[in-house]
Design a protein around this motif. Sequence first.
Motif, PDB file in Angstrom:
ATOM      1  N   LEU A  64      43.061  27.338 -44.904  1.00 15.10           N
ATOM      2  CA  LEU A  64      42.571  28.484 -44.140  1.00 15.10           C
ATOM      3  C   LEU A  64      41.453  28.099 -43.157  1.00 15.10           C
ATOM      4  N   LYS A  65      41.478  26.871 -42.684  1.00 16.10           N
ATOM      5  CA  LYS A  65      40.487  26.443 -41.706  1.00 16.10           C
ATOM      6  C   LYS A  65      40.747  27.141 -40.375  1.00 16.10           C
ATOM      7  N   VAL A  66      39.688  27.622 -39.761  1.00 14.37           N
ATOM      8  CA  VAL A  66      39.786  28.275 -38.451  1.00 14.37           C
ATOM      9  C   VAL A  66      39.422  27.247 -37.384  1.00 14.37           C
ATOM     10  N   LYS A  67      40.315  27.055 -36.418  1.00  7.19           N
ATOM     11  CA  LYS A  67      40.060  26.061 -35.377  1.00  7.19           C
ATOM     12  C   LYS A  67      40.377  26.636 -33.998  1.00  7.19           C
ATOM     13  N   GLN A  68      39.857  25.991 -32.973  1.00 12.08           N
ATOM     14  CA  GLN A  68      40.039  26.457 -31.604  1.00 12.08           C
ATOM     15  C   GLN A  68      41.488  26.326 -31.152  1.00 12.08           C
ATOM     16  N   HIS A  69      41.849  27.194 -30.224  1.00  8.87           N
ATOM     17  CA  HIS A  69      43.155  27.099 -29.592  1.00  8.87           C
ATOM     18  C   HIS A  69      43.178  25.834 -28.731  1.00  8.87           C
ATOM     19  N   PRO A  70      44.291  25.079 -28.739  1.00  5.78           N
ATOM     20  CA  PRO A  70      44.332  23.838 -27.953  1.00  5.78           C
ATOM     21  C   PRO A  70      44.242  24.058 -26.441  1.00  5.78           C
ATOM     22  N   ASN A  71      44.652  25.247 -25.986  1.00  6.88           N
ATOM     23  CA  ASN A  71      44.573  25.570 -24.559  1.00  6.88           C
ATOM     24  C   ASN A  71      43.196  26.161 -24.270  1.00  6.88           C
TER      25      ASN A  71
ATOM     26  N   ALA B 166      42.015  27.737 -21.829  1.00  5.95           N
ATOM     27  CA  ALA B 166      42.038  29.071 -21.230  1.00  5.95           C
ATOM     28  C   ALA B 166      42.201  30.168 -22.283  1.00  5.95           C
ATOM     29  N   CYS B 167      42.686  29.806 -23.481  1.00  5.32           N
ATOM     30  CA  CYS B 167      42.937  30.806 -24.531  1.00  5.32           C
ATOM     31  C   CYS B 167      41.835  30.839 -25.587  1.00  5.32           C
ATOM     32  N   GLN B 168      40.867  29.942 -25.481  1.00  8.35           N
ATOM     33  CA  GLN B 168      39.872  29.809 -26.539  1.00  8.35           C
ATOM     34  C   GLN B 168      38.927  30.993 -26.638  1.00  8.35           C
ATOM     35  N   SER B 169      38.805  31.787 -25.589  1.00  9.00           N
ATOM     36  CA  SER B 169      37.927  32.957 -25.637  1.00  9.00           C
ATOM     37  C   SER B 169      38.619  34.171 -26.259  1.00  9.00           C
ATOM     38  N   GLN B 170      39.894  34.027 -26.632  1.00  9.20           N
ATOM     39  CA  GLN B 170      40.640  35.165 -27.173  1.00  9.20           C
ATOM     40  C   GLN B 170      41.373  34.837 -28.471  1.00  9.20           C
ATOM     41  N   TYR B 171      41.827  33.610 -28.637  1.00 16.81           N
ATOM     42  CA  TYR B 171      42.640  33.258 -29.800  1.00 16.81           C
ATOM     43  C   TYR B 171      42.017  32.119 -30.594  1.00 16.81           C
TER      44      TYR B 171
ATOM     45  N   TYR C 113      48.252  32.406 -35.176  1.00 19.40           N
ATOM     46  CA  TYR C 113      47.421  32.600 -33.985  1.00 19.40           C
ATOM     47  C   TYR C 113      46.850  34.017 -34.047  1.00 19.40           C
ATOM     48  N   PHE C 114      45.542  34.116 -34.073  1.00 22.81           N
ATOM     49  CA  PHE C 114      44.876  35.404 -34.266  1.00 22.81           C
ATOM     50  C   PHE C 114      44.115  35.797 -33.008  1.00 22.81           C
ATOM     51  N   ASP C 115      44.423  36.994 -32.493  1.00 18.41           N
ATOM     52  CA  ASP C 115      43.757  37.535 -31.305  1.00 18.41           C
ATOM     53  C   ASP C 115      42.480  38.247 -31.755  1.00 18.41           C
ATOM     54  N   PHE C 116      41.415  37.487 -31.937  1.00 21.55           N
ATOM     55  CA  PHE C 116      40.170  38.064 -32.431  1.00 21.55           C
ATOM     56  C   PHE C 116      39.480  38.919 -31.379  1.00 21.55           C
TER      57      PHE C 116
END
Length: 207
Positions: free
Chosen positions: A64-71, A73-78, A101-104
């Motif tokens: 359940l590790k939370v990590k950044q989106h690889p893209n 441009a998407c890191q501010s949303q997913y 992929y979670f849209d926080f």
Amino acid sequence: MAHCKEHNPHSACTECGIPQLARNNFFTGKLLVERDFTDEQRYFMGKDHRHNQQLHGWGTVCGLKVKQHPNEACQSQYVIIEPGTAIDCCGREIVVQREEYFDFRAVVEELLKELNGGGEDAEPDDEAHTIQICVKYKECPTEEVPALFDECGCDDTACLPNRVLEGYSFDVILDPPPVVKDPIGVRLEWVGTITVAQATRVALDDD
């Protein structure tokens, strides 16, 4: 990754239900109805939940590790949540079998709108906030099948779920209280106990 049950994540853990403490007594010729099978499940599920809740506690078991989106441009949303297992505060098991992929950002914006009065015209504020992503237990009825008898229906076309899928969903806790940590970090490690009756002095040989 934190955990929150199926209730407001800002509130304390709620009552997990009345335990089923009476088990079925089977005998030849007994007429079994829906209540018997339901109580059979509740009895053993309750034991399993209480074991997890009272002997092991709740939280992340593994993964359940939370990590950044690889893209970028998407890191501010997913964010990406890795597979893993958790136990909720009622002792129920939560299993995430694949990356999610979670849209926080969308969840945070809805929370901020509620805090600012709610409604379609409410706007989220521009202040900096701390967010905590959590996973919560969720049950989903599935596999609709024809029901031979429906207590609430008026015809013979009723369908009822054949299975209850134990799933999960993700949520956000906005500005969670800070976790107080021991600044000294002192730990007590127990090695063993020496018991000698009526002893006044004890000498320990390292060898």
